[in-house]
Scaffold this active site. Structure first.
Site, PDB file in Angstrom:
ATOM      1  N   ALA A   1     -53.142  -0.174 -24.401  1.00  0.00           N
ATOM      2  CA  ALA A   1     -52.140  -0.986 -25.092  1.00  0.00           C
ATOM      3  C   ALA A   1     -51.751  -0.369 -26.427  1.00  0.00           C
ATOM      4  CB  ALA A   1     -52.674  -2.404 -25.302  1.00  0.00           C
TER       5      ALA A   1
ATOM      6  N   TYR B   1     -57.248   0.612 -25.609  1.00  0.00           N
ATOM      7  CA  TYR B   1     -56.782   1.979 -25.841  1.00  0.00           C
ATOM      8  C   TYR B   1     -55.404   2.163 -25.231  1.00  0.00           C
ATOM      9  CZ  TYR B   1     -56.760   7.080 -26.026  1.00  0.00           C
ATOM     10  OH  TYR B   1     -56.424   8.391 -26.289  1.00  0.00           O
TER      11      TYR B   1
ATOM     12  N   ASP C   1     -60.661   4.373 -44.740  1.00  0.00           N
ATOM     13  CA  ASP C   1     -60.973   3.720 -43.466  1.00  0.00           C
ATOM     14  C   ASP C   1     -59.736   2.930 -43.029  1.00  0.00           C
ATOM     15  OD1 ASP C   1     -61.881   2.290 -41.324  1.00  0.00           O
ATOM     16  OD2 ASP C   1     -63.569   1.348 -42.365  1.00  0.00           O
ATOM     17  N   VAL C   2     -58.990   3.498 -42.091  1.00  0.00           N
ATOM     18  CA  VAL C   2     -57.713   2.897 -41.702  1.00  0.00           C
ATOM     19  C   VAL C   2     -57.868   1.701 -40.783  1.00  0.00           C
ATOM     20  CG1 VAL C   2     -56.488   5.083 -42.004  1.00  0.00           C
ATOM     21  CG2 VAL C   2     -57.364   4.470 -39.733  1.00  0.00           C
TER      22      VAL C   2
ATOM     23  N   GLY D   1     -56.646  11.059 -40.004  1.00  0.00           N
ATOM     24  CA  GLY D   1     -57.518  11.424 -38.894  1.00  0.00           C
ATOM     25  C   GLY D   1     -57.682  12.923 -38.773  1.00  0.00           C
ATOM     26  N   GLY D   2     -57.432  13.644 -39.883  1.00  0.00           N
ATOM     27  CA  GLY D   2     -57.503  15.106 -39.854  1.00  0.00           C
ATOM     28  C   GLY D   2     -58.877  15.681 -40.098  1.00  0.00           C
ATOM     29  N   SER D   3     -59.886  14.825 -40.132  1.00  0.00           N
ATOM     30  CA  SER D   3     -61.241  15.306 -40.407  1.00  0.00           C
ATOM     31  C   SER D   3     -61.925  15.884 -39.181  1.00  0.00           C
ATOM     32  CB  SER D   3     -62.093  14.162 -40.978  1.00  0.00           C
ATOM     33  OG  SER D   3     -62.095  13.056 -40.086  1.00  0.00           O
TER      34      SER D   3
ATOM     35  N   LYS E   1     -51.909   2.833 -27.366  1.00  0.00           N
ATOM     36  CA  LYS E   1     -51.158   4.080 -27.217  1.00  0.00           C
ATOM     37  C   LYS E   1     -49.760   3.823 -26.662  1.00  0.00           C
ATOM     38  CE  LYS E   1     -54.365   6.704 -28.871  1.00  0.00           C
ATOM     39  NZ  LYS E   1     -54.175   7.376 -30.177  1.00  0.00           N
TER      40      LYS E   1
ATOM     41  N   SER F   1     -50.983   9.325 -26.738  1.00  0.00           N
ATOM     42  CA  SER F   1     -51.816   9.788 -25.625  1.00  0.00           C
ATOM     43  C   SER F   1     -51.020   9.727 -24.342  1.00  0.00           C
ATOM     44  CB  SER F   1     -53.062   8.899 -25.494  1.00  0.00           C
ATOM     45  OG  SER F   1     -53.759   9.182 -24.294  1.00  0.00           O
TER      46      SER F   1
END
Length: 245
Positions: free
Chosen positions: A152, A150, A64-65, A15-17, A154, A137
């Site tokens: 659940a 979201y 694509d994870v 997710g570093g993009s 996190k 988060s």
């Protein structure tokens, strides 16, 4: 000795993009690391239209994870990995997360992929006696009325960080996490791009400003460095004091 010198270290930021992950990736690169990032688009050039993305100096791979099979199939471009940062994430609005397809999509990206990436990188991390950092988060610590998936996911990431921290410590891998508050990225534009919502949000942040990817990067550098050598299974809340109230 400079404990924040990552020269001769290899870092992967899933997710570093863009967004928080991109800020973390550049923070490691600026301190000497060789940094690889995973993103969803075909190539780094496909991010030139994104204000949240800067991929110069970073190795890029499309993974694509959302499908764990993609993670299992991908070839890692390194034998040794010193730091794995998992910053992938998504959120769906307009009550899409209350329906099973939307709920499953968010869980697959935000939670299931964390375990799949951890498993994929376990060998290289163990070889290097490295560190894994999970970006969850502040939502893990309070309810998010319109986004059950979201929340659940996190909350699950918070628990996974503790569990893998304990499970892998004797293998030499330190697992910790970061829980960002409200950071201005494409995922939060529904709030940060709306003046009325933004004003209300800022009233609840004692420091009086949004977080930045650089704020999160500072915590990541600490957790990957010898400065945190005795920190294990913890998730640092980096929210400008938002949850103090």
């Amino acid at each position: 000795m400079n404990e924040l010198d990552f020269s001769n270290k290899t870092v992967l930021v899933v997710g570093g993009s863009s967004g928080i992950g991109n800020g973390i990736a550049h923070a490691f690169r600026e301190r000497g690391a060789t940094v690889h990032v995973w993103g969803t688009r075909a190539s780094a050039l496909d991010y030139t239209d994104s204000a949240d993305s800067r991929l110069d100096g970073l190795g890029y791979t499309q993974v694509d994870v959302s499908d764990a099979a993609n993670i299992e199939r991908c070839a890692l471009p390194f034998d040794r990995l010193d730091v794995l940062v998992q910053a992938q994430g998504t959120v769906l609005y307009d009550r899409q997360e209350f329906k099973t397809p939307g709920f499953r999509k968010v869980l697959d990206i935000n939670l299931t992929s964390l375990m799949a990436c951890a498993d994929k990188c376990y060998g290289p991390l163990r070889e290097a006696r490295g560190a894994m950092i999970v970006v969850s988060s502040a939502a893990a610590f309070h309810s998010t009325r319109g986004n059950p998936a979201y929340n659940a996911s996190k909350t699950g990431a918070f628990g996974l960080t503790r569990t893998l921290g304990e499970a892998w410590a004797r293998e030499g891998i330190r697992v910790n996490g970061i829980a960002p508050g409200l950071v201005d990225t494409k995922l939060t534009r529904v709030t940060t791009g709306n003046p009325k919502r933004l004003e209300g949000a800022l009233r609840n942040i004692p420091l009086g400003r949004l977080g930045t990817p650089q704020d999160m990067a500072g915590a990541a550098l600490f957790l990957a460095s010898p400065l945190s050598a005795y920190v294990l299974g913890q998730t640092l809340l980096v929210d400008g004091g938002m949850l103090l109230a």
